[in-house]
Write an enzyme that holds these catalytic residues in place. Sequence first.
Site: not given
Length: 886
Positions: A537-538
């Site tokens: 993620d991210e």
Amino acid sequence: MRFIATTIAVATLGLAGCSNSVNDQQTVHRISQFGVSYQVTQNDAAAHGVDCAALGADWAACNRATIKLTNPGPALNSKNWAIWMSNVHQTIKVDSDQFRIVHIVDDLSRLEPTSNFKGFAAGESVEIPIINEYWQLFITDIMPRWYVTAGKAEPEIMVSTNTEDLTTFVEPFGDNWKRFAGDKNVLMTAESRFAKNADVSLLPAAALQAEIFPTPLKATRLNGNADLSRGVLFNLSGLNTDEARAAEQRFALMGVKVNSRGYPVSTRIDSRGFSDSMAVSGAYRLEVLPGGATIVGYDSAGVYYGLMSVLSLVPASGPQKIAALRVEDAPRFAYRGMFLDVARNFHSKQVVLRLLDQMAAMKMNKFHFHLSDDEGWRIEIPGLPELTETGARRCHDLTEQQCLLPQLGSGPFSDNNGSGYFTRSDYIEILKYARARNIEVIPEIDMPAHARAAVISMEARYQRLMREGKPDEAGEYRLRDPSDTSNTTSVQFYDRTSYLNPCLDSSLRFADKVITEIDLMHQQAGVPLTTWHFGGDEAKNIYLGAGYTDIRHPEAGKGIKDMSHEDKPWAKSKVCQRIIKDGKVEDLSHLPSYFGLKVSRIVAEKGIGDMQAWQDGLKDANAASDFATQHVRVNFWDTLFWGGASSVNDWANKGYQVVISNPDYVYLDFPAEVNPLERGYYWGTRYNDERKVFSFAPDNLPQNAETSVDRDGNTFDTKSEQPWPGAYGLSAQLWSETVRTDGQVESMIFPRVLAVAERSWHRAAWEQDYQQGREYQGGKTHHVDQQALHRDWQRFANLLGQRELARLDKAGIAWRLPQPGAVIVDSYLQANTALPGILVEYSIDEGRSWQRYSDSHRPLVNGEVWVRTSSTDGKRFSRTEHVMPL
């Protein structure tokens, strides 16, 4: 962006100067005794004359606050000092020419004097007005354990901040609990809470006698009762020794002993006789008769769950008689999960084991174990000692060769939950404990973003081996490309060291090494590793997000930045540039998915059948079939009011197994109610309470528009034009940025997770089938049977309040006691709770003495009253609420 160790070292040189170490230590000690007061003075500062956009604030949103330092002793004129603090939201301006605040890394900032500093006079209180990005709406936005340094002196924690009781130095928020003027959330006070709870009443105990938690597929009440007052006599066919022991221990913990003269309970596994809809792992048939109980499980999990259903019927107090029943039951979802982050803050093996025991009792079967992040590495990996020697510790080491810098209120020392890790034997014990309770442990090592603990640890390893003259060995697991000078900032304000480089062969070797070692731990435990969580993620630069605009082409309502200085992750890495030029990957944005595909091959080669990731980590792959593993799961974490009810379909229709993990419903690190004294982040919603979680429809996401509101308390509309193959599972999440202690872990998880368990096991009658193209408009359409939902909630709320919370007490779980609702009408106190059955107490002398409240004998009071709730064992109490006559 300069490499962080260099940044900090250079920035600190001016503080050391030609200091005297004795004087420096005296300065440190004296400032450590200063009183500290922090007050949020104004959210939505942009509406009150502050040019938040020009200050570079995301979506032009900023707030005002004031730090007040009080010198209790003689005058102090030294300019050779710094106060280090954790600021969740970056300070973007100091409205004083005597002080400045320097952002170091993530939430770590340094307050220091400027050349204009006039000193602290004897007994003087100095106010330092500051402007921060975003808002400060809950008290946990302010972190504890500020500390002082000067030159080479040992740091000391400021005494007034060395606490988990933030109210000792954070001033009351008053009216500053709204994000902006149009915020329609309702502040939870005793009075507003009373109104919210008013539609739920106490049910008679007899109405709950035949209720099993979580709710079974089908239950038929039979004549008579079964008496367990002498204990139980087990014949546990179908369970192995560990499973049988786990079941017996659970019964004993709940006060039901194994006894040769006890109530007979026999079990067996027989998959025959289960209909197609029930022919799934965990299904069981149960018959409770006055003379004994029989459980037939589809498998061993079904046998175990049948035993938990018998135990679920036992009253919290009084005679241990249970209703005679015939039950046919099977789980709704194959994946019924709980995620625990031990990376941001470490949490003990004991709290993990208690959580696993509760999960099993609630028929939850997946434990998603987040073992690494920017702030910490939490599992021992043989051959890579720096991961735990450096990456699992925090302290004030500016070089970060011995430890990571302090974060999230851990302070400068390693004697708290900012530091810690699980040894191999710890992890193996957890695996065995989980397996005995039919729970799969899913380890997550987050990459390529959220990887700073690993990157810094492997950099420490690189430096050590280079000093030893072993350059080839030094580079074997190095995770950063020294040619990469990219200026990038992660979503939590780390620099490029937050990301391992996905273009390096050494990064892939590192992934292989870690997966191999964790797989060996599973083999030693006799518990095969069947799912690997990649994280993913991210992996982005927050300043290239939609809330910022380029100084050359400014857009209204956005933070203004010089985008010519901003890079995507790995933009200036020569090795990444080379693989893009060679056509191995399309562009920088595709690198996380590119790396995920490579890791999936490692996972598959080790015989691990499933890979899992946060959805955005795989967004640039074409479909699940691109990956080497048999199945690919995604934790879906888009908020519904920002389009998640539609985007979820994309993942399912590309062949991914979708695990519903929505922040706005099942993130348990979010506050339980709208009140500044609550704990948690709130970017996805202002609250997730038991009722909201219970009302969540995880397999028809558009439906939720009729039963909830968005982050600002507004109704919203949803629909999806795509087909929906159905969710694979439901998972609750506890991220631990604001959760430092084991007690805080349990108070955030419990009892909200009981509502998650209910929704993951049982589909309620008021949950609608997904209909492609159907629109749900909050406050306008009425597709959902709200009366059926209310009846179901009243039943469930009473089941928790009258029975399940007492079980948590018996298990030693520090569950959150909800604050009571209360009003004074015509001089009579009226009180209620969200979960009927919880004890309410009141005081008429400012809390010096307490009396039990009874709704049947409402007390006559004269003036103001204080109220609180009490645990069933009388050992713990909620926050005290103040009530004034209407």
